[in-house]
Design an enzyme around this catalytic site. Structure first.
Site, PDB file in Angstrom:
ATOM      1  N   ASN A 196       0.869  -1.178   0.000  1.00 28.32           N
ATOM      2  CA  ASN A 196       0.000   0.000   0.000  1.00 28.32           C
ATOM      3  C   ASN A 196       0.905   1.227   0.000  1.00 28.32           C
ATOM      4  OD1 ASN A 196      -1.788   2.058   0.475  1.00 28.32           O
ATOM      5  ND2 ASN A 196      -2.391   1.373   2.527  1.00 28.32           N
ATOM      6  N   LYS A 233       0.137   4.264  -0.192  1.00 28.12           N
ATOM      7  CA  LYS A 233      -0.470   5.446   0.454  1.00 28.12           C
ATOM      8  C   LYS A 233      -0.230   6.681  -0.428  1.00 28.12           C
ATOM      9  CE  LYS A 233      -0.016   3.082   4.821  1.00 28.12           C
ATOM     10  NZ  LYS A 233       0.175   3.120   6.271  1.00 28.12           N
ATOM     11  N   HIS A 239      -9.285   1.095   5.114  1.00 29.61           N
ATOM     12  CA  HIS A 239      -7.994   1.297   5.775  1.00 29.61           C
ATOM     13  C   HIS A 239      -8.187   2.236   6.971  1.00 29.61           C
ATOM     14  CE1 HIS A 239      -3.871   2.413   6.588  1.00 29.61           C
ATOM     15  NE2 HIS A 239      -3.527   1.305   5.940  1.00 29.61           N
ATOM     16  N   GLU A 291      -6.485   4.592   8.087  1.00 32.97           N
ATOM     17  CA  GLU A 291      -6.242   6.021   7.818  1.00 32.97           C
ATOM     18  C   GLU A 291      -7.473   6.663   7.195  1.00 32.97           C
ATOM     19  OE1 GLU A 291      -2.598   5.391   5.696  1.00 32.97           O
ATOM     20  OE2 GLU A 291      -1.653   4.801   7.581  1.00 32.97           O
ATOM     21  N   GLU A 299      -4.994  -4.942  10.558  1.00 33.90           N
ATOM     22  CA  GLU A 299      -3.962  -3.932  10.769  1.00 33.90           C
ATOM     23  C   GLU A 299      -4.233  -3.201  12.084  1.00 33.90           C
ATOM     24  OE1 GLU A 299      -2.113  -2.753   6.686  1.00 33.90           O
ATOM     25  OE2 GLU A 299      -3.710  -1.358   7.193  1.00 33.90           O
ATOM     26  N   GLY A 304       2.988   2.255  10.822  1.00 31.76           N
ATOM     27  CA  GLY A 304       3.940   3.354  10.667  1.00 31.76           C
ATOM     28  C   GLY A 304       4.645   3.728  11.964  1.00 31.76           C
ATOM     29  N   SER A 315       3.883  -2.170  10.227  1.00 33.04           N
ATOM     30  CA  SER A 315       5.335  -2.216  10.426  1.00 33.04           C
ATOM     31  C   SER A 315       5.964  -3.559  10.047  1.00 33.04           C
ATOM     32  CB  SER A 315       5.698  -1.847  11.867  1.00 33.04           C
ATOM     33  OG  SER A 315       5.289  -0.515  12.140  1.00 33.04           O
TER      34      SER A 315
END
Ligand code: 13P
Length: 252
Positions: A9, A11, A95, A97, A167, A173, A213
């Site tokens: 991904n 992003k 996702h 985010e 996730e 991250g 990560s």
């Protein structure tokens, strides 16, 4: 036997020339084989080019989001048909985010998941708890609700095209990974939830990826867990060597 998936991904990273350069590097380095399916999800503006560059190479191009409606007055949005028209048949939905920064809710994700099903697209559906949920020991419940609220409307046959990505938000991250045991425990839980609703057969066949990560150094032990079928990779997918090392880890 579930075939592993390693999906990158990207992003909001890589402009057009950076996209071309990274895909060319990926094509040089990656050794495709039938043990692992490789997917990359560049930003919308570069999907067309990515599809063109990967035409004869076994890496699938995915979008990072899409709208639930067929078309209409939704400024700034992208429809399933737009993606399909350039050869993109896979989409990442839900996702964290998007849930956190763009207020995506279970309700809108339910509609997006339905749209992906209607359009016969592969839906990489993300779930995962926040740190506060885990600290309150609500992680199993949170993930269960995310699945139920958005996906349980769908019939059994929809799951041929659904991949679930677990996730944990606290691992994205941050450099902090769920331990292989934590990942395994949640993946087994997800399989149980699916089994209860749709039966063992379906639960056994759905692929569940871990994301958060994942790096070359930890991919092997995470992917070795019995219910982990590969990874959804953020940062490390932006480096062709690291991405390749993670793909290699999925082969063994
Ligand atoms: P990182 O691998 O950068 O933690 O991102 C994970 C992720 O969000 C993939 O969708």
């Amino acid at each position: 036997m579930r075939k592993k998936i390693v999906a990158g991904n990207w992003k909001m990273n890589n402009n057009l020339s950076e996209t071309i350069a990274l895909i060319e590097e990926i094509k040089q380095i990656i050794q495709p084989d039938n043990k692992v399916e490789v997917i990359i999800a560049p930003p919308f503006t570069n999907l067309n080019k990515a599809v063109e560059l990967l035409k004869n190479f076994p890496v699938t191009v995915a979008a990072q989001n899409m709208h639930y409606a067929d078309k209409g007055a939704y400024t700034g949005e992208i429809s399933a048909d737009m993606l399909l028209s350039i050869g993109v048949q896979t989409v990442i939905l839900g996702h964290s985010e998007r849930r956190i920064y763009y207020n995506e809710t279970d309700q809108s994700l339910k509609e997006k998941a339905l749209q992906a099903y209607k359009k016969n697209m592969t839906n990489i559906f993300c779930v995962g708890e926040k740190l506060s949920d885990r600290q309150a020991e609500k992680h199993f419940e949170i993930v269960e609700n995310q699945l139920k609220n958005a996906l349980f409307q769908l019939p059994v046959q929809a799951y041929k095209k659904i991949v679930i990505a677990y996730e944990p938000v606290w691992a994205i991250g941050t450099g902090e990974t769920a331990s292989p045991e934590q990942a395994q425990e949640m993946h087994a839980h997800i399989r149980q939830i699916l089994a209860k609703k749709y039966g063992q057969d379906l639960a056994r066949n759905v692929r569940i990826l871990y994301g958060g990560s994942v790096k070359p150094a930890n991919a092997g032990e995470i992917f070795a867990q019995p219910d982990v079928d590969g990874g959804l990779i953020g940062g490390a997918s932006l480096n062709a060597n690291d991405f390749n090392a993670i793909i290699e880890a999925a082969k063994s």
